[in-house]
Design a protein around this motif. Structure first.
Motif, short mmCIF file in Angstrom:
data_model
loop_
_atom_site.label_atom_id
_atom_site.label_comp_id
_atom_site.label_asym_id
_atom_site.label_seq_id
_atom_site.Cartn_x
_atom_site.Cartn_y
_atom_site.Cartn_z
N UNK A 11 -18.83 15.14 0.44
CA UNK A 11 -20.24 15.49 0.55
C UNK A 11 -20.95 14.33 1.23
N UNK A 12 -21.22 14.49 2.51
CA UNK A 12 -21.81 13.39 3.28
C UNK A 12 -23.18 13.00 2.75
N UNK A 13 -24.01 13.99 2.44
CA UNK A 13 -25.37 13.69 1.97
C UNK A 13 -25.36 12.88 0.70
N UNK A 14 -24.47 13.21 -0.21
CA UNK A 14 -24.38 12.48 -1.48
C UNK A 14 -23.51 11.23 -1.35
N UNK A 15 -22.70 11.16 -0.29
CA UNK A 15 -21.78 10.03 -0.13
C UNK A 15 -20.68 10.04 -1.17
N UNK A 16 -20.22 11.25 -1.52
CA UNK A 16 -19.27 11.41 -2.62
C UNK A 16 -18.05 12.21 -2.18
N UNK A 17 -16.88 11.73 -2.55
CA UNK A 17 -15.64 12.49 -2.41
C UNK A 17 -15.35 13.10 -3.78
N UNK A 18 -14.92 14.36 -3.78
CA UNK A 18 -14.67 15.07 -5.05
C UNK A 18 -13.26 15.64 -5.09
N UNK A 19 -12.63 15.52 -6.24
CA UNK A 19 -11.30 16.05 -6.50
C UNK A 19 -11.38 16.88 -7.76
N UNK A 20 -10.89 18.13 -7.69
CA UNK A 20 -10.84 18.93 -8.91
C UNK A 20 -9.50 18.68 -9.60
N UNK A 21 -9.53 18.78 -10.92
CA UNK A 21 -8.31 18.57 -11.70
C UNK A 21 -8.52 19.21 -13.07
N UNK A 22 -7.66 18.91 -14.01
CA UNK A 22 -7.79 19.41 -15.37
C UNK A 22 -7.88 18.23 -16.33
N UNK A 23 -8.58 18.45 -17.42
CA UNK A 23 -8.95 17.36 -18.33
C UNK A 23 -7.80 16.49 -18.81
N UNK A 24 -6.65 17.05 -19.19
CA UNK A 24 -5.59 16.18 -19.71
C UNK A 24 -4.79 15.42 -18.66
N UNK A 25 -5.09 15.60 -17.38
CA UNK A 25 -4.29 14.95 -16.33
C UNK A 25 -4.46 13.43 -16.39
N UNK A 26 -3.45 12.74 -15.88
CA UNK A 26 -3.52 11.28 -15.85
C UNK A 26 -4.67 10.81 -14.97
N UNK A 27 -4.88 11.46 -13.83
CA UNK A 27 -5.97 11.03 -12.94
C UNK A 27 -7.32 11.20 -13.61
N UNK A 28 -7.49 12.25 -14.40
CA UNK A 28 -8.76 12.45 -15.12
C UNK A 28 -8.94 11.36 -16.18
N UNK A 29 -7.88 11.05 -16.89
CA UNK A 29 -7.97 9.99 -17.91
C UNK A 29 -8.29 8.65 -17.25
N UNK A 30 -7.69 8.39 -16.09
CA UNK A 30 -7.97 7.14 -15.39
C UNK A 30 -9.43 7.08 -14.94
N UNK A 31 -9.93 8.17 -14.37
CA UNK A 31 -11.32 8.21 -13.89
C UNK A 31 -12.30 8.09 -15.05
N UNK A 32 -11.95 8.61 -16.21
CA UNK A 32 -12.84 8.54 -17.37
C UNK A 32 -13.09 7.09 -17.79
N UNK A 33 -12.16 6.19 -17.47
CA UNK A 33 -12.34 4.77 -17.80
C UNK A 33 -13.23 4.07 -16.77
N UNK A 34 -13.56 4.76 -15.67
CA UNK A 34 -14.36 4.13 -14.61
C UNK A 34 -13.45 3.35 -13.69
#
Length: 130
Positions: free
Chosen positions: A43-66
């Motif tokens: 999203x160029x206007x927001x300056x944000x890249x977005x990835x969809x996933x599911x809550x128990x995934x490792x990538x989601x757990x990693x992102x939850x820590x910031x």
């Protein structure tokens, strides 16, 4: 050369709409990199890249820590890496924005009751597309 979202060229932006898979790199709790193949939207206007996933995934757990994350797309000699602080998005509007971006770039994903999204606020761009 490090660039920002404001420095993205028309060729860069076009590359970010083409249907290519990418890798997402997040950091595990021990600091080691977790790298997985993903689809993503930008999203160029927001300056944000977005990835969809599911809550128990490792990538989601990693992102939850910031912390920081990077999504990298490669096609032959063209490549871009979008990097910045990552966060886990669980609210329905935020997840819907990520799903809409994914659907526009790839295809409509299947429904998941545990769908979440990872947002990377892009503050560093690396690569070349021209």
């Amino acid at each position: 050369m490090t660039r920002t979202v404001a420095d993205l060229t028309d060729a860069d932006l076009a590359f970010l709409t083409e249907s290519h898979l990418a890798t997402l790199t997040t950091l595990r709790a021990d600091g080691s990199p977790h790298v997985v193949a993903v689809g993503f939207s930008f999203d160029r206007e927001a300056g944000v890249a977005r990835v969809i996933t599911f809550a128990p995934s490792q990538k989601a757990r990693n992102a939850a820590r910031g912390g920081r994350a990077a999504v990298s797309q490669v096609d032959g000699g063209r490549w871009l890496t979008l990097e910045g602080p990552a966060r886990l998005v669980t609210d329905s509007d935020g997840v819907a924005a990520a799903v809409a971006g994914y659907a526009a770039r790839y295809r409509q994903p299947g429904d998941r009751p545990d769908r979440v999204a990872i947002e990377i606020t892009v503050d560093r761009v690396l690569g070349r597309t021209g």
